[in-house]
Write an enzyme that holds these catalytic residues in place. Structure first.
Site, PDB file in Angstrom:
ATOM      1  CB  VAL A  60     130.311  42.264 -61.684  1.00 27.72           C
ATOM      2  CG1 VAL A  60     129.706  43.567 -62.184  1.00 27.72           C
ATOM      3  CG2 VAL A  60     129.237  41.351 -61.085  1.00 27.72           C
ATOM      4  CE1 TYR A 150     121.315  37.891 -52.440  1.00 30.44           C
ATOM      5  CE2 TYR A 150     120.387  37.823 -50.216  1.00 30.44           C
ATOM      6  CZ  TYR A 150     120.714  38.523 -51.365  1.00 30.44           C
ATOM      7  OH  TYR A 150     120.467  39.879 -51.426  1.00 30.44           O
ATOM      8  CB  ALA A 151     122.647  34.200 -45.977  1.00 31.55           C
TER       9      ALA A 151
END
Length: 254
Positions: A60, A150-151
């Site tokens: 993706v 990530y956050a």
């Protein structure tokens, strides 16, 4: 059969929440294209579901690949009514020392993967409407020690979701995000990196943070039914929302 006859794409379908969503959609009568980069696991998963599911390899984070695979998937489906974009990666490291490569990979998969798949889905939906379901995270709401990249990537997903919902609503396309707290292989990898002491501390913290049961949910029992609802006609008047499916760990305000 809440999804009878619908054509659906599920990314990240080989394992965890994506696999649970894939199976639930097939049970509810949909025809589903399962996308992932873990080919062996993805093909094995689809093999258990009969002719209503087919596997497609798709990274993706690569726009051209996404566009090409979506075209092939929609040709097989015959129509695209729903995109459940579950694919994501996780990682950890101190905020002060995460490298450029750490940030680039996280944003490429989690944020740009969302943008690319949503754009591709919209092109196939704009004439007749549809549902897009992205995956945010409680980490983007409350922060996540040891995983700032990530956050941040999930914060971007949530902001993109709200904006796309506003822009695409006129075409009958709804765009929502789910913030789950479920025990998956991704969470196992996170615990493994913490070591024995860190694991025990994390599980004790979870007991305090989650009012319903003190532990993470189950992808099939707790998350998949919500994914079915959001893909169904019953959710036609819901858009731009972040829906926490986490036992009360994050209680979202207005």
């Amino acid at each position: 059969m809440q999804l009878d006859g619908l054509g659906i794409i599920v990314t990240g379908a080989a394992n965890g929440i994506g696999a649970a969503t894939l199976a639930a959609y097939v049970r509810e009568g949909a025809r589903v294209a399962a996308l992932d980069v873990e080919d062996d696991a993805g093909r094995a998963r689809v093999a258990t579901l009969g002719e209503s599911a087919r596997y497609f390899h798709c990274d993706v984070s690569r726009k051209r690949e996404v566009d090409a695979v979506f075209a092939d998937a929609v040709a097989w489906l015959g129509r695209l009514d729903v995109l459940a974009h579950v694919a994501a990666i996780e990682g950890s490291g101190p905020a002060e020392s995460l490298s450029e490569d750490d940030w680039a990979r996280m944003l490429a998969v989690n944020l740009m993967g969302t943008v690319f798949t949503n754009q591709a889905a919209f092109r196939h939906m704009k004439e007749r409407g549809g549902r897009i379901i992205n995956f945010g995270s409680g980490a983007a709401v409350r922060g996540m020690v040891g995983a700032s990249h990530y956050a941040a990537s999930k914060g971007g997903v949530q902001a993109f979701t709200r904006t796309a919902a506003q822009e695409w609503g006129g075409y009958g396309v709804t765009v929502n995000a789910v913030a789950p707290a479920a025990w998956t292989r991704m969470y196992d990898a996170y615990l493994e990196r913490l070591g024995e002491v860190g694991r025990e501390m994390a599980l004790e913290t979870m007991q305090r943070m989650i009012p319903l049961g003190g532990k993470l949910g189950d992808p099939e029992r707790d998350v998949a039914p919500v994914m079915v609802f959001l893909a169904s006609p019953a959710a036609h008047f819901i858009t731009g929302q972040l829906i926490a499916v986490d036992g009360g760990m994050v209680m979202l305000g207005a």
